[in-house]
Design a protein around this motif. Structure first.
Motif, PDB file in Angstrom:
ATOM      1  N   PRO A   1     -22.512 -53.762 -56.016  1.00  0.00           N
ATOM      2  CA  PRO A   1     -22.322 -52.635 -54.806  1.00  0.00           C
ATOM      3  C   PRO A   1     -23.161 -51.250 -55.325  1.00  0.00           C
ATOM      4  O   PRO A   1     -23.222 -50.902 -56.428  1.00  0.00           O
ATOM      5  N   VAL A   2     -23.565 -50.535 -54.276  1.00  0.00           N
ATOM      6  CA  VAL A   2     -24.194 -49.266 -54.638  1.00  0.00           C
ATOM      7  C   VAL A   2     -22.951 -48.273 -54.893  1.00  0.00           C
ATOM      8  O   VAL A   2     -22.094 -48.084 -53.968  1.00  0.00           O
ATOM      9  N   PRO A   3     -22.862 -47.549 -55.889  1.00  0.00           N
ATOM     10  CA  PRO A   3     -21.951 -46.642 -56.342  1.00  0.00           C
ATOM     11  C   PRO A   3     -22.000 -45.395 -55.236  1.00  0.00           C
ATOM     12  O   PRO A   3     -22.857 -45.169 -54.589  1.00  0.00           O
ATOM     13  N   PRO A   4     -20.709 -45.103 -54.791  1.00  0.00           N
ATOM     14  CA  PRO A   4     -20.745 -43.708 -54.120  1.00  0.00           C
ATOM     15  C   PRO A   4     -21.455 -42.709 -54.516  1.00  0.00           C
ATOM     16  O   PRO A   4     -21.206 -42.454 -55.783  1.00  0.00           O
ATOM     17  N   PRO A   5     -21.867 -41.699 -53.684  1.00  0.00           N
ATOM     18  CA  PRO A   5     -22.525 -40.551 -54.288  1.00  0.00           C
ATOM     19  C   PRO A   5     -21.622 -39.586 -55.179  1.00  0.00           C
ATOM     20  O   PRO A   5     -20.573 -39.511 -54.587  1.00  0.00           O
TER      21      PRO A   5
ATOM     22  N   LEU B   1     -15.865 -29.065 -64.800  1.00  0.00           N
ATOM     23  CA  LEU B   1     -16.282 -30.045 -63.779  1.00  0.00           C
ATOM     24  C   LEU B   1     -17.623 -30.824 -64.149  1.00  0.00           C
ATOM     25  O   LEU B   1     -17.861 -31.804 -64.285  1.00  0.00           O
ATOM     26  N   LEU B   2     -18.534 -29.797 -64.455  1.00  0.00           N
ATOM     27  CA  LEU B   2     -19.986 -30.267 -64.769  1.00  0.00           C
ATOM     28  C   LEU B   2     -20.084 -30.773 -66.211  1.00  0.00           C
ATOM     29  O   LEU B   2     -20.581 -31.943 -66.327  1.00  0.00           O
ATOM     30  N   GLN B   3     -19.099 -30.475 -67.385  1.00  0.00           N
ATOM     31  CA  GLN B   3     -18.983 -31.055 -68.457  1.00  0.00           C
ATOM     32  C   GLN B   3     -18.438 -32.300 -68.368  1.00  0.00           C
ATOM     33  O   GLN B   3     -19.000 -33.367 -68.859  1.00  0.00           O
ATOM     34  N   GLU B   4     -17.500 -32.672 -67.565  1.00  0.00           N
ATOM     35  CA  GLU B   4     -16.926 -33.834 -67.173  1.00  0.00           C
ATOM     36  C   GLU B   4     -18.035 -35.144 -66.648  1.00  0.00           C
ATOM     37  O   GLU B   4     -17.814 -36.178 -66.800  1.00  0.00           O
ATOM     38  N   HIS B   5     -18.934 -34.355 -65.666  1.00  0.00           N
ATOM     39  CA  HIS B   5     -20.175 -35.229 -65.070  1.00  0.00           C
ATOM     40  C   HIS B   5     -21.199 -35.317 -66.090  1.00  0.00           C
ATOM     41  O   HIS B   5     -22.240 -35.485 -65.294  1.00  0.00           O
ATOM     42  N   ARG B   6     -21.313 -34.880 -67.186  1.00  0.00           N
ATOM     43  CA  ARG B   6     -22.505 -34.566 -67.902  1.00  0.00           C
ATOM     44  C   ARG B   6     -23.409 -35.792 -67.911  1.00  0.00           C
ATOM     45  O   ARG B   6     -24.438 -35.563 -68.189  1.00  0.00           O
ATOM     46  N   ASP B   7     -22.595 -37.185 -68.037  1.00  0.00           N
ATOM     47  CA  ASP B   7     -23.439 -38.131 -68.112  1.00  0.00           C
ATOM     48  C   ASP B   7     -23.701 -38.921 -67.130  1.00  0.00           C
ATOM     49  O   ASP B   7     -24.375 -40.059 -66.997  1.00  0.00           O
ATOM     50  N   ASN B   8     -23.428 -38.234 -65.673  1.00  0.00           N
ATOM     51  CA  ASN B   8     -23.568 -38.888 -64.427  1.00  0.00           C
ATOM     52  C   ASN B   8     -24.524 -38.221 -63.802  1.00  0.00           C
ATOM     53  O   ASN B   8     -24.881 -37.147 -64.008  1.00  0.00           O
ATOM     54  N   LEU B   9     -25.273 -39.130 -62.837  1.00  0.00           N
ATOM     55  CA  LEU B   9     -26.213 -38.465 -61.787  1.00  0.00           C
ATOM     56  C   LEU B   9     -25.457 -37.670 -60.714  1.00  0.00           C
ATOM     57  O   LEU B   9     -24.546 -38.260 -60.256  1.00  0.00           O
TER      58      LEU B   9
ATOM     59  N   GLU C   1     -29.063 -23.351 -69.118  1.00  0.00           N
ATOM     60  CA  GLU C   1     -29.084 -23.713 -70.329  1.00  0.00           C
ATOM     61  C   GLU C   1     -29.272 -25.256 -70.750  1.00  0.00           C
ATOM     62  O   GLU C   1     -29.928 -25.714 -71.549  1.00  0.00           O
ATOM     63  N   GLN C   2     -28.590 -26.125 -69.992  1.00  0.00           N
ATOM     64  CA  GLN C   2     -28.803 -27.520 -70.033  1.00  0.00           C
ATOM     65  C   GLN C   2     -29.142 -28.079 -68.708  1.00  0.00           C
ATOM     66  O   GLN C   2     -28.436 -28.902 -68.144  1.00  0.00           O
ATOM     67  N   PRO C   3     -30.464 -28.151 -68.445  1.00  0.00           N
ATOM     68  CA  PRO C   3     -30.804 -28.460 -67.144  1.00  0.00           C
ATOM     69  C   PRO C   3     -30.765 -30.038 -66.935  1.00  0.00           C
ATOM     70  O   PRO C   3     -30.444 -30.508 -65.837  1.00  0.00           O
ATOM     71  N   SER C   4     -30.835 -30.726 -68.081  1.00  0.00           N
ATOM     72  CA  SER C   4     -30.635 -32.211 -67.711  1.00  0.00           C
ATOM     73  C   SER C   4     -29.115 -32.606 -67.590  1.00  0.00           C
ATOM     74  O   SER C   4     -28.862 -33.720 -67.547  1.00  0.00           O
ATOM     75  N   MET C   5     -28.273 -31.718 -68.337  1.00  0.00           N
ATOM     76  CA  MET C   5     -26.638 -32.249 -68.337  1.00  0.00           C
ATOM     77  C   MET C   5     -26.592 -33.289 -69.180  1.00  0.00           C
ATOM     78  O   MET C   5     -25.398 -33.348 -69.523  1.00  0.00           O
ATOM     79  N   GLY C   6     -27.514 -33.680 -70.020  1.00  0.00           N
ATOM     80  CA  GLY C   6     -27.314 -34.732 -70.739  1.00  0.00           C
ATOM     81  C   GLY C   6     -26.849 -34.362 -72.264  1.00  0.00           C
ATOM     82  O   GLY C   6     -26.500 -35.088 -73.107  1.00  0.00           O
ATOM     83  N   GLY C   7     -27.209 -32.933 -72.645  1.00  0.00           N
ATOM     84  CA  GLY C   7     -26.873 -32.442 -73.836  1.00  0.00           C
ATOM     85  C   GLY C   7     -25.606 -31.436 -73.941  1.00  0.00           C
ATOM     86  O   GLY C   7     -25.694 -30.568 -74.803  1.00  0.00           O
ATOM     87  N   LEU C   8     -24.747 -31.354 -72.888  1.00  0.00           N
ATOM     88  CA  LEU C   8     -23.702 -30.382 -73.165  1.00  0.00           C
ATOM     89  C   LEU C   8     -22.778 -30.829 -74.057  1.00  0.00           C
ATOM     90  O   LEU C   8     -22.593 -31.821 -74.365  1.00  0.00           O
ATOM     91  N   SER C   9     -22.466 -29.790 -74.680  1.00  0.00           N
ATOM     92  CA  SER C   9     -21.555 -29.931 -75.845  1.00  0.00           C
ATOM     93  C   SER C   9     -20.243 -29.387 -75.500  1.00  0.00           C
ATOM     94  O   SER C   9     -20.252 -28.894 -74.432  1.00  0.00           O
TER      95      SER C   9
END
Length: 81
Positions: free
Chosen positions: A6-10, A37-45, A70-78
């Motif tokens: 199934p397609v995940p919800p947005p 909130l953004l840190q919790e979702h840092r690995d999600n689109l 500072e972290q535009p990709s959100m993939g590198g948040l510490s």
């Protein structure tokens, strides 16, 4: 026959001190909560991000925007961000 996944919800996040924002997945009511909130979702689109510039009192969206700059990709948040 192969079963399609199934397609995940947005993921729609809102940072606003007053509005209910019923179409969002999660809401933060302050800049500090918004950063968390953004840190919790840092690995999600994140499909949509709704930002209110004035978060009541002396609080503003600036810490959240600074984090995004500072972290535009959100993939590198510490954890210390």
């Amino acid at each position: 026959m192969k079963e399609e996944s199934p397609v995940p919800p947005p993921i729609i996040l809102g940072i606003d001190d007053l509005r209910p924002l019923p179409w969002t997945t999660r809401i933060a009511r302050s800049s500090g909560e918004g950063v968390e909130l953004l840190q919790e979702h840092r690995d999600n689109l994140i499909d949509e991000l709704w930002l209110d510039h004035d978060l009541g009192g002396d609080d503003s969206i600036l810490p959240v925007v600074t984090l995004l700059e500072e972290q535009p990709s959100m993939g590198g948040l510490s954890e210390s961000a």
